[in-house]
Design a protein around this motif. Structure first.
Motif, PDB file in Angstrom:
ATOM      1  N   GLY A 213       0.811  -1.207   0.000  1.00 17.80           N
ATOM      2  CA  GLY A 213       0.000   0.000   0.000  1.00 17.80           C
ATOM      3  C   GLY A 213       0.846   1.260   0.000  1.00 17.80           C
ATOM      4  N   MET A 214       0.227   2.343  -0.339  1.00 23.56           N
ATOM      5  CA  MET A 214       0.912   3.629  -0.433  1.00 23.56           C
ATOM      6  C   MET A 214       1.361   4.103   0.947  1.00 23.56           C
ATOM      7  SD  MET A 214      -0.725   7.111  -2.018  1.00 23.56           S
ATOM      8  CE  MET A 214      -2.087   7.073  -0.832  1.00 23.56           C
ATOM      9  N   ASN A 215       2.598   4.569   1.025  1.00 25.49           N
ATOM     10  CA  ASN A 215       3.148   5.070   2.280  1.00 25.49           C
ATOM     11  C   ASN A 215       2.802   6.548   2.462  1.00 25.49           C
ATOM     12  OD1 ASN A 215       4.664   5.107   4.682  1.00 25.49           O
ATOM     13  ND2 ASN A 215       6.195   3.736   3.806  1.00 25.49           N
ATOM     14  N   ALA A 216       3.188   7.116   3.590  1.00 22.46           N
ATOM     15  CA  ALA A 216       2.840   8.499   3.926  1.00 22.46           C
ATOM     16  C   ALA A 216       3.522   9.495   2.986  1.00 22.46           C
ATOM     17  CB  ALA A 216       3.239   8.785   5.375  1.00 22.46           C
ATOM     18  N   LEU A 217       3.066  10.730   3.050  1.00 27.14           N
ATOM     19  CA  LEU A 217       3.522  11.751   2.109  1.00 27.14           C
ATOM     20  C   LEU A 217       4.959  12.179   2.385  1.00 27.14           C
ATOM     21  CD1 LEU A 217       1.383  14.655   0.781  1.00 27.14           C
ATOM     22  CD2 LEU A 217       3.767  15.062   1.380  1.00 27.14           C
ATOM     23  N   ASP A 218       5.766  12.152   1.315  1.00 22.88           N
ATOM     24  CA  ASP A 218       7.138  12.671   1.351  1.00 22.88           C
ATOM     25  C   ASP A 218       7.516  13.014  -0.080  1.00 22.88           C
ATOM     26  OD1 ASP A 218       9.813  13.273   1.478  1.00 22.88           O
ATOM     27  OD2 ASP A 218      10.395  11.496   2.626  1.00 22.88           O
ATOM     28  N   MET A 219       7.339  14.277  -0.445  1.00 24.32           N
ATOM     29  CA  MET A 219       7.571  14.681  -1.832  1.00 24.32           C
ATOM     30  C   MET A 219       8.998  14.392  -2.295  1.00 24.32           C
ATOM     31  SD  MET A 219       5.574  18.317  -2.241  1.00 24.32           S
ATOM     32  CE  MET A 219       3.802  18.456  -1.964  1.00 24.32           C
ATOM     33  N   SER A 220       9.962  14.579  -1.414  1.00 26.98           N
ATOM     34  CA  SER A 220      11.365  14.478  -1.814  1.00 26.98           C
ATOM     35  C   SER A 220      11.732  13.086  -2.292  1.00 26.98           C
ATOM     36  CB  SER A 220      12.280  14.889  -0.649  1.00 26.98           C
ATOM     37  OG  SER A 220      12.087  16.251  -0.327  1.00 26.98           O
ATOM     38  N   THR A 221      11.118  12.055  -1.698  1.00 27.98           N
ATOM     39  CA  THR A 221      11.439  10.685  -2.097  1.00 27.98           C
ATOM     40  C   THR A 221      10.381  10.077  -3.014  1.00 27.98           C
ATOM     41  OG1 THR A 221      10.333   9.726  -0.157  1.00 27.98           O
ATOM     42  CG2 THR A 221      12.661  10.308   0.072  1.00 27.98           C
ATOM     43  N   ALA A 222       9.143  10.531  -2.893  1.00 29.36           N
ATOM     44  CA  ALA A 222       8.033   9.859  -3.562  1.00 29.36           C
ATOM     45  C   ALA A 222       8.138   9.898  -5.081  1.00 29.36           C
ATOM     46  CB  ALA A 222       6.710  10.476  -3.120  1.00 29.36           C
ATOM     47  N   GLU A 223       8.466  11.063  -5.634  1.00 30.44           N
ATOM     48  CA  GLU A 223       8.421  11.173  -7.090  1.00 30.44           C
ATOM     49  C   GLU A 223       9.510  10.330  -7.750  1.00 30.44           C
ATOM     50  OE1 GLU A 223       6.151  14.394  -8.933  1.00 30.44           O
ATOM     51  OE2 GLU A 223       7.535  15.672  -7.819  1.00 30.44           O
ATOM     52  N   ASP A 224      10.708  10.343  -7.199  1.00 32.61           N
ATOM     53  CA  ASP A 224      11.757   9.471  -7.740  1.00 32.61           C
ATOM     54  C   ASP A 224      11.327   8.013  -7.674  1.00 32.61           C
ATOM     55  OD1 ASP A 224      13.233  11.755  -8.070  1.00 32.61           O
ATOM     56  OD2 ASP A 224      14.755  11.281  -6.575  1.00 32.61           O
ATOM     57  N   ALA A 225      10.757   7.612  -6.525  1.00 33.58           N
ATOM     58  CA  ALA A 225      10.394   6.208  -6.324  1.00 33.58           C
ATOM     59  C   ALA A 225       9.307   5.771  -7.296  1.00 33.58           C
ATOM     60  CB  ALA A 225       9.945   5.990  -4.882  1.00 33.58           C
ATOM     61  N   VAL A 226       8.260   6.584  -7.455  1.00 34.71           N
ATOM     62  CA  VAL A 226       7.168   6.212  -8.361  1.00 34.71           C
ATOM     63  C   VAL A 226       7.680   6.074  -9.793  1.00 34.71           C
ATOM     64  CG1 VAL A 226       5.040   7.060  -9.432  1.00 34.71           C
ATOM     65  CG2 VAL A 226       5.288   7.097  -6.944  1.00 34.71           C
ATOM     66  N   LEU A 227       8.537   6.998 -10.210  1.00 35.50           N
ATOM     67  CA  LEU A 227       9.083   6.904 -11.565  1.00 35.50           C
ATOM     68  C   LEU A 227       9.953   5.664 -11.725  1.00 35.50           C
ATOM     69  CD1 LEU A 227       9.655   7.919 -14.395  1.00 35.50           C
ATOM     70  CD2 LEU A 227      11.396   9.450 -13.424  1.00 35.50           C
ATOM     71  N   HIS A 228      10.876   5.455 -10.787  1.00 30.49           N
ATOM     72  CA  HIS A 228      11.813   4.338 -10.923  1.00 30.49           C
ATOM     73  C   HIS A 228      11.116   2.994 -10.785  1.00 30.49           C
ATOM     74  CE1 HIS A 228      15.141   7.296  -9.442  1.00 30.49           C
ATOM     75  NE2 HIS A 228      14.783   7.512 -10.698  1.00 30.49           N
ATOM     76  N   MET A 229      10.016   2.943 -10.020  1.00 24.36           N
ATOM     77  CA  MET A 229       9.310   1.678  -9.810  1.00 24.36           C
ATOM     78  C   MET A 229       8.173   1.440 -10.792  1.00 24.36           C
ATOM     79  SD  MET A 229       9.223   1.466  -5.643  1.00 24.36           S
ATOM     80  CE  MET A 229      10.746   1.500  -4.678  1.00 24.36           C
ATOM     81  N   THR A 230       7.976   2.334 -11.733  1.00 22.53           N
ATOM     82  CA  THR A 230       7.043   2.071 -12.826  1.00 22.53           C
ATOM     83  C   THR A 230       7.584   0.870 -13.596  1.00 22.53           C
ATOM     84  OG1 THR A 230       6.390   4.394 -12.996  1.00 22.53           O
ATOM     85  CG2 THR A 230       6.059   3.016 -14.959  1.00 22.53           C
ATOM     86  N   HIS A 231       6.802  -0.201 -13.676  1.00 23.40           N
ATOM     87  CA  HIS A 231       7.368  -1.464 -14.145  1.00 23.40           C
ATOM     88  C   HIS A 231       6.296  -2.378 -14.724  1.00 23.40           C
ATOM     89  CE1 HIS A 231       5.574  -2.455 -10.308  1.00 23.40           C
ATOM     90  NE2 HIS A 231       5.807  -3.748 -10.497  1.00 23.40           N
ATOM     91  N   GLU A 232       6.770  -3.418 -15.415  1.00 26.72           N
ATOM     92  CA  GLU A 232       5.902  -4.493 -15.885  1.00 26.72           C
ATOM     93  C   GLU A 232       5.850  -5.548 -14.781  1.00 26.72           C
ATOM     94  OE1 GLU A 232       5.079  -7.054 -19.957  1.00 26.72           O
ATOM     95  OE2 GLU A 232       7.151  -6.491 -19.477  1.00 26.72           O
ATOM     96  N   ALA A 233       4.704  -5.632 -14.100  1.00 28.66           N
ATOM     97  CA  ALA A 233       4.590  -6.499 -12.923  1.00 28.66           C
ATOM     98  C   ALA A 233       4.524  -7.964 -13.311  1.00 28.66           C
ATOM     99  CB  ALA A 233       3.357  -6.113 -12.116  1.00 28.66           C
ATOM    100  N   ILE A 234       3.706  -8.286 -14.286  1.00 33.41           N
ATOM    101  CA  ILE A 234       3.688  -9.603 -14.900  1.00 33.41           C
ATOM    102  C   ILE A 234       3.591  -9.367 -16.398  1.00 33.41           C
ATOM    103  CG2 ILE A 234       2.532 -10.587 -12.879  1.00 33.41           C
ATOM    104  CD1 ILE A 234       0.027 -10.886 -14.595  1.00 33.41           C
ATOM    105  N   PRO A 235       3.930 -10.350 -17.222  1.00 33.80           N
ATOM    106  CA  PRO A 235       3.887 -10.112 -18.665  1.00 33.80           C
ATOM    107  C   PRO A 235       2.559  -9.508 -19.120  1.00 33.80           C
ATOM    108  CG  PRO A 235       4.941 -12.205 -18.224  1.00 33.80           C
ATOM    109  CD  PRO A 235       4.423 -11.700 -16.900  1.00 33.80           C
ATOM    110  N   GLY A 236       2.658  -8.405 -19.825  1.00 36.16           N
ATOM    111  CA  GLY A 236       1.468  -7.767 -20.375  1.00 36.16           C
ATOM    112  C   GLY A 236       0.800  -6.746 -19.488  1.00 36.16           C
TER     113      GLY A 236
END
Length: 308
Positions: free
Chosen positions: A243-266
């Motif tokens: 689940g989504m963690n608490a608000l922290d702008m400094s870390t959140a945006e980097d993390a969301v971008l870097h963790m954008t991923h293909e979770a399972i094929p397709g």
């Protein structure tokens, strides 16, 4: 017959003449006088019905099988669609449960107007020719709706993109292939039907096949993180998503971008649904990660389609 053709031609010239007169009127007085004289071109009610129905049904037939389906037309989903729209050979369907696309990016935080975008996501604003106030490390768009309207216009003008709004994704189409489970489409229904299954007899959905699905349904809520919760429920994601963690702008945006991923094929997660799956922080009312997460998801989709 000849008289009818001549009459229609004369009438047609009159509507053109009215349009020219409206454009050429210079003063407020002239425009008001011209508008008071206008009559609209005739039309039958059945003509309107046929135009809407035939075009929509044609779109449904054309997109029963497509390259990419994007679930959710918020800032991440629309940014993804915009990036994919640059590839005219890739067919893209956007499924949006609400009547109005745009998600939360019609306004900034707490229903305020301005939209804060941290650099370097401003490059997307530059592509869309959206003006902003440059504040060195971030930019401010005077109204978030300016971004939403601009990216929507850019996307919907492309021939390879179709938006199906007021349509809900009720489930995922999952195939068991040689390498394991893979998402190969979405199960759709009218939003009003999906929201009222308990109040009526069963109304079965339809299916849209896709080679890749990008899920950008937002963080957990009545309509959020739907793909993540569905995959968790059938054992294709770990039990008890962090689940989504608490608000922290400094870390959140980097993390969301870097963790954008293909979770399972397709199936690619983008935007705030990433936070639900990976447990990263929320960033609140700053939109840089949403824009670039959508761009990254589009390129992951292109890679999955063999376009790398």
């Amino acid at each position: 017959m000849m008289f009818n053709r001549v009459a229609r031609a004369v009438v047609g010239r009159r509507w053109v003449s009215n349009g020219i007169a409206i454009r050429e009127a210079k003063s407020v007085t002239q425009k008001l006088e011209t508008l008071d004289q206008v009559t609209f071109a005739p039309i039958r009610e059945s003509t309107v019905s046929r135009e809407m129905t035939s075009r929509y049904m044609t779109d449904m037939l054309d997109y029963a099988e497509t390259d990419v389906v994007i679930i959710g037309a918020g800032s991440a989903g629309l940014s993804c669609a915009y990036e994919l729209s640059k590839h005219p050979d890739i067919r893209v369907a956007i499924i949006e449960q609400n009547v109005a696309p745009g998600g939360g990016c019609w306004v900034g935080g707490q229903l305020f107007s301005s939209m804060v975008v941290r650099k370097p996501a401003h490059v997307l604003l530059d592509e869309l020719e959206i003006p902003y106030d440059d504040k060195e490390d971030y930019v401010v768009v005077k109204h978030a709706a300016l971004f939403t309207a601009s990216v929507l216009r850019a996307v919907l003008l492309r021939d390879n993109v179709k938006l199906f709004n007021a349509v809900a994704v009720e489930d995922l189409l999952i195939k068991h292939e040689e390498g394991g489970a893979a998402v190969r489409g979405v199960v759709t229904n009218w939003s009003l039907v999906a929201q009222n299954h308990d109040n009526q007899s069963c109304m079965d959905p339809q299916v849209m096949e896709a080679k890749v699905v990008v899920s950008s349904t937002g963080h957990d809520g009545p309509m959020g993180a739907t793909s993540a919760k569905r995959l968790e429920s059938i054992g294709l994601l770990p039990d008890r998503l962090p689940g989504m963690n608490a608000l922290d702008m400094s870390t959140a945006e980097d993390a969301v971008l870097h963790m954008t991923h293909e979770a399972i094929p397709g199936l690619i997660f983008a935007g705030m649904e990433v936070a639900e799956v990976r447990g990263c922080n929320r960033m609140g009312p700053t939109f840089g990660a949403m824009l670039l997460s959508g761009v990254k998801a589009a390129n992951l989709a292109l890679k999955a389609l063999g376009k790398a």
